[in-house]
Write a protein that holds these residues in place. Structure first.
Motif: not given
Length: 443
Positions: A17-20, A32-36, A44-48, A61-64
């Protein structure tokens, strides 16, 4: 089935997904992590991200995360979740309170889905409705747990999509993602079909497009009963902590999940009693005399029957890991790096070549723990038990017992035929061989 956000290339061949983003550590494991806004002063900080893209929790989690926003206040980011009507719900900072952040995020997103469900016939709304209905509540606990896995996956991937927008092509593509895991593909297809079926009379769809997808072929390879040489090799070379579970499976005919959970019977007990996980059926399995001798010889004061060598009770996960590790002794472990597993396999084969050879023979014969259940059924049938008696003892349908009995019946017929031939051989031989001499036995 559509994914939330614009997909992009990730670790390996998986679209993320976008930003992952993802990376691999030195051992080759993917994270993997989510970061904008990487590379900007708004980063943003890296979100697990939990687990991998093959797990439903990953997409949920990606949808959240997709509905997150962050406002810079006094030089610090303040996080929030955007609801269905555009309202913003503040969240704890993910770096300062990780557990609180994830809990609040899950609650906010669940509320968002419930709010949205009031306006749209989405998969998320249908899943909420289904899990509150008797159709779901009446499922056996084990089956409900399996349903939850796939329902979470469906919610994470297309929870915001309208059910009636699903096409047969979308459904087939989703099923095909599990083509290397036929059992998973079959269960996923069954859950998706059941969910859409449930939604049709409730206005979520007009027809079940999943019904037109390809049926996933069942595994036609039956479980094999263990031959005598396999028991001889196993009890000679396998670690002692695995012996009693094998005897328990053989003498009671139960599955591994029920064997490992068995309570130690009292010395004067007449039977092993349990409730099976799969069917919820009550089992009362009388204790065979030889099995009783084994129980007496291995007696401890622990509540659970099956123990490791250190005296601690086996957990199901621990037992299955140990079992797999034992049967793969002397073989490359696919869970480790190539260099490590090859070196370990070579060392094991050198340290105990007899054990490595024994486990290789058992493994290559396709023998698994569940095959002991078939051994149990076959023993009872060969002893002359009726299909009804076997069914009650091992908690198995009579239809399945009948399926298992085919080989036994074939042997019974063959033995009976040979006995009749032996009894009448003196009269029959001359009509078959005439007066021909048997020089092989004469000499």
């Amino acid at each position: 089935m559509k994914r939330n956000g614009r997909p992009k290339a990730g670790v390996g061949k998986v679209d993320l997904p976008l930003y992952v983003s993802g990376y691999r550590n030195r051992a080759g494991r993917a994270y993997y992590y989510y970061q904008r806004y990487r590379g900007t002063d708004r980063v943003w900080p890296r979100l697990p991200m939990p687990f991998t893209p093959h797990d439903p929790e990953f997409w949920l989690r990606a949808a959240q995360y997709e509905r997150l926003d962050a406002i810079c206040e006094a030089g610090e980011l303040s996080f929030g979740h955007t609801g269905h009507a555009g309202q913003r719900r503040p969240l704890p900072h993910p770096a300062k309170d990780p557990a609180g952040f994830l809990t609040a995020l899950a609650e906010a997103h669940a509320l968002y889905e419930r709010e949205k469900a009031g306006d749209h016939k989405t998969f998320g709304a249908l899943i909420d409705l289904f899990t509150q209905h008797a159709a779901y509540q009446s499922l056996k606990p084990k089956t409900r747990q399996e349903y939850d896995r796939y329902l979470d996956m469906i919610r994470g991937v297309c929870g915001d999509d309208a059910v009636r927008d699903l096409t047969t092509v979308d459904a087939q593509q989703a099923i095909d993602t599990f083509q290397d895991r036929p059992a998973t593909a079959r269960f996923f297809r069954a859950v998706l079909m059941r969910l859409v079926d449930f939604g049709i009379p409730r206005g979520y769809a007009d027809a079940n497009v999943v019904d037109k997808t390809e049926k996933v072929g069942a595994d036609s390879t039956p479980y094999k009963p263990w031959p005598e040489w396999a028991f001889e090799l196993f009890f000679e070379h396998a670690r002692i902590g695995l012996h009693l579970p094998v005897y328990s499976a053989l003498y009671t005919g139960q599955r591994s999940i029920d064997v490992i959970g068995m309570l130690r019977p009292a010395p004067e007990a007449e039977a092993i009693e349990l409730v099976t996980h799969k069917t919820g059926g009550n089992v009362w399995a009388p204790i065979h005399s030889e099995y009783r001798d084994i129980l007496v010889a291995t007696h401890t004061d622990t509540a659970l029957l099956h123990l490791r060598e250190d005296g601690e009770a086996w957990t199901l996960a621990g037992f299955r890991t140990a079992w797999q590790r034992e049967l793969s002794y002397g073989q490359c472990d696919p869970q480790k790096s190539p260099a490590t597993r090859q070196a370990e396999a070579k060392r094991e084969a050198a340290d105990n070549p007899a054990r490595a050879a024994a486990m290789t023979r058992i493994r290559e014969a396709g023998l698994v723990f569940h095959g002991l259940r078939k051994n149990s059924v076959c023993m009872l049938l060969e002893a002359g038990c009726t299909e009804t008696e076997v069914s009650r003892l091992v908690e198995m349908s009579e239809q399945m017992v009948r399926h298992y009995s085919r080989d036994i019946d074939a042997r019974r017929v063959a033995k009976s035929a040979m006995r009749k031939l032996e009894d009448g051989w003196s009269d029959i031989r001359s009509t078959v061989l005439g007066k021909a001499r048997n020089r092989l036995t004469e000499g």
